[in-house]
Design an enzyme around this catalytic site. Structure first.
Site, PDB file in Angstrom:
ATOM      1  N   ASP A   1      13.983  31.049 -23.537  1.00  0.00           N
ATOM      2  CA  ASP A   1      14.924  30.394 -22.645  1.00  0.00           C
ATOM      3  C   ASP A   1      15.081  31.330 -21.434  1.00  0.00           C
ATOM      4  OD1 ASP A   1      17.335  28.944 -21.764  1.00  0.00           O
ATOM      5  OD2 ASP A   1      18.403  30.718 -22.508  1.00  0.00           O
TER       6      ASP A   1
ATOM      7  N   ASP B   1      18.073  31.151 -18.646  1.00  0.00           N
ATOM      8  CA  ASP B   1      19.468  31.489 -18.321  1.00  0.00           C
ATOM      9  C   ASP B   1      20.152  32.149 -19.522  1.00  0.00           C
ATOM     10  OD1 ASP B   1      18.671  29.994 -16.155  1.00  0.00           O
ATOM     11  OD2 ASP B   1      20.379  28.631 -16.182  1.00  0.00           O
TER      12      ASP B   1
HETATM   13 MG   LIG Z   1      20.373  29.955 -22.009  1.00  0.00          MG
END
Ligand SMILES: [Mg+2]
Length: 217
Positions: free
Chosen positions: A9, A11
């Protein structure tokens, strides 16, 4: 090697100090919270598609003449996760394929990891377009940014690579990573929100991405 591909991922995982980049930018340019919340609700109620949701939100920025420079000014205060580059390069050296599945923005990923396109074998993320004057003109939205859809993204990548889902590792931090963390052979919660930590095989509670290396064999 038990695993063949490691997917991250962005962010809150590769980039520190944030949960969702969209929130930071909406807030930074003064978009009414209610307008944003309403579009999100319509998406989760199935009234609009993820594409319509992304286009709705990006139009709020286009209307205000937001530029690439404005975005960079807003993300400057964030930082690449401690140990991120060392971790990515070490995994690459060990022979793993690398991937990103994110609901964030390519402009932000490329700001923090300028050679992302070369480093990662697969990048699923929203891609922004800019005009000559640097103004945002539009978006090519990812279909795989939200919970559930990230799992579909990983399935698609595994299929392309000719590997099984249980040969994939997923590393994420947030509520939109729950299903993909469950589907992957190894789900690593990286300083995860509470709901995600329950869905993960491993939970890392230290802001240093190198911590994940010892679990990936
Ligand atoms: Mg995230």
């Amino acid at each position: 090697m038990r695993y063949k591909l490691v997917c991250f991922d962005v962010d809150g995982t590769l980039i520190d100090e944030l949960t969702y980049i969209w929130d930071i930018i909406h807030k930074g340019i003064g978009i009414d919270k209610l307008i944003v919340a309403k579009a999100m609700e319509r998406f989760y109620n199935g009234e609009i598609t993820s594409r319509e949701w992304a286009e709705h939100d990006i139009n709020l920025w286009v209307e205000r003449g937001v530029t690439k420079g404005d975005l960079i000014d807003l993300v400057k205060k964030l930082k690449l996760m401690e140990g991120a580059m060392e971790t990515l390069l070490e995994l690459k050296r060990r022979g793993y394929k690398l991937a990103v599945i994110s609901g964030g923005l390519d402009t932000v990923l490329n700001y923090f990891i300028p050679d992302a396109e070369r480093l990662f074998d697969h990048i699923m993320i929203n891609r922004l377009f800019f005009g000559m004057n640097g103004k945002i003109t539009g978006i090519e939205p990812t279909e795989f940014g939200a919970d559930g859809y990230k799992a579909e993204g990983l399935e698609k990548i595994a299929l392309k690579e000719g590997i099984r889902l249980d040969e994939c590792v997923f590393v994420g931090d947030s509520d939109n990573d729950i299903e993909v963390a469950r589907k992957a052979g190894l789900g690593i919660g990286f300083n995860p929100h509470e709901k995600l930590s329950k869905a993960c095989d491993i939970v890392v509670k230290k802001k240093d991405l190198r911590e994940v290396l010892k679990y990936i064999d």
